[in-house]
Design a protein around this motif. Structure first.
Motif, PDB file in Angstrom:
ATOM      1  N   GLU A 194       0.849  -1.183   0.000  1.00  0.00           N
ATOM      2  CA  GLU A 194       0.000   0.000   0.000  1.00  0.00           C
ATOM      3  C   GLU A 194       0.886   1.233   0.000  1.00  0.00           C
ATOM      4  N   VAL A 195       0.344   2.312  -0.555  1.00  0.00           N
ATOM      5  CA  VAL A 195       1.007   3.615  -0.493  1.00  0.00           C
ATOM      6  C   VAL A 195       0.033   4.574   0.172  1.00  0.00           C
ATOM      7  N   ALA A 196       0.520   5.308   1.175  1.00  0.00           N
ATOM      8  CA  ALA A 196      -0.322   6.234   1.926  1.00  0.00           C
ATOM      9  C   ALA A 196       0.240   7.653   1.842  1.00  0.00           C
ATOM     10  N   TYR A 197      -0.682   8.610   1.717  1.00  0.00           N
ATOM     11  CA  TYR A 197      -0.323  10.025   1.745  1.00  0.00           C
ATOM     12  C   TYR A 197      -1.518  10.774   2.302  1.00  0.00           C
TER      13      TYR A 197
ATOM     14  N   GLN B 253      -6.992  12.141   2.353  1.00  0.00           N
ATOM     15  CA  GLN B 253      -5.937  11.130   2.452  1.00  0.00           C
ATOM     16  C   GLN B 253      -6.095  10.088   1.350  1.00  0.00           C
TER      17      GLN B 253
ATOM     18  N   LEU C  71      -4.933   6.037   0.296  1.00  0.00           N
ATOM     19  CA  LEU C  71      -4.399   4.731   0.664  1.00  0.00           C
ATOM     20  C   LEU C  71      -4.643   3.843  -0.551  1.00  0.00           C
TER      21      LEU C  71
ATOM     22  N   LEU D 271      10.158   9.362   2.478  1.00  0.00           N
ATOM     23  CA  LEU D 271       9.334   8.160   2.523  1.00  0.00           C
ATOM     24  C   LEU D 271       9.604   7.359   3.781  1.00  0.00           C
TER      25      LEU D 271
ATOM     26  N   GLY E 110       6.114   3.894   9.436  1.00  0.00           N
ATOM     27  CA  GLY E 110       6.620   4.887  10.366  1.00  0.00           C
ATOM     28  C   GLY E 110       8.126   4.973  10.489  1.00  0.00           C
TER      29      GLY E 110
ATOM     30  N   ARG F 239       3.592  -0.946   3.891  1.00  0.00           N
ATOM     31  CA  ARG F 239       2.841   0.283   3.621  1.00  0.00           C
ATOM     32  C   ARG F 239       3.867   1.402   3.458  1.00  0.00           C
TER      33      ARG F 239
ATOM     34  N   GLU G  69       4.788   5.153   3.115  1.00  0.00           N
ATOM     35  CA  GLU G  69       4.175   6.415   3.524  1.00  0.00           C
ATOM     36  C   GLU G  69       4.951   7.570   2.906  1.00  0.00           C
TER      37      GLU G  69
ATOM     38  N   TYR H 182       5.721  11.394   3.277  1.00  0.00           N
ATOM     39  CA  TYR H 182       5.647  12.411   4.325  1.00  0.00           C
ATOM     40  C   TYR H 182       5.643  13.804   3.734  1.00  0.00           C
TER      41      TYR H 182
END
Length: 100
Positions: free
Chosen positions: A8-11, A17, A19, A53, A57, A71, A73, A75
């Motif tokens: 997954e790619v999250a922003y 948002q 996902l 990236l 977290g 995942r 992310e 930033y």
């Protein structure tokens, strides 16, 4: 090892948002996932050359290899330096104590 990776790619922006679930070839890197997600095309404020990236977290380089179910992310840049904000708060607190 699987031939494809499910990632997954999250922003997130304050108002929206993303996902995005993807299936990528084994050996894909974080930047491959970001490019495949389509988020760069939807978010002109993101500069591919300056992306920060992470995976779950933890900061990673764009060329970091991905594993199944990672995942990625994206930033956003900080609006203010956290150290400077703390310093300003401390100064404001000192002025308040002296004035009161």
């Amino acid at each position: 090892m699987t031939e494809r990776l499910s990632v997954e790619v999250a922003y997130a922006r304050p108002e929206r948002q993303w996902l995005v679930g993807l299936s990528l070839p084994s050996g894909a890197c974080a930047l491959d996932a970001v490019r495949a997600s389509g988020i760069l095309a939807q978010c002109p404020e993101l500069d591919e050359a300056a992306l920060k990236l992470g995976v779950f977290g933890k900061a990673v380089k764009p060329e970091a290899a991905l594993r199944e179910h990672d995942r990625v992310e994206i930033y956003r840049p900080l609006l203010a330096d956290p150290k400077e904000v703390r310093r300003q708060r401390a100064e404001a607190g000192k002025r308040t104590k002296k004035g009161g």
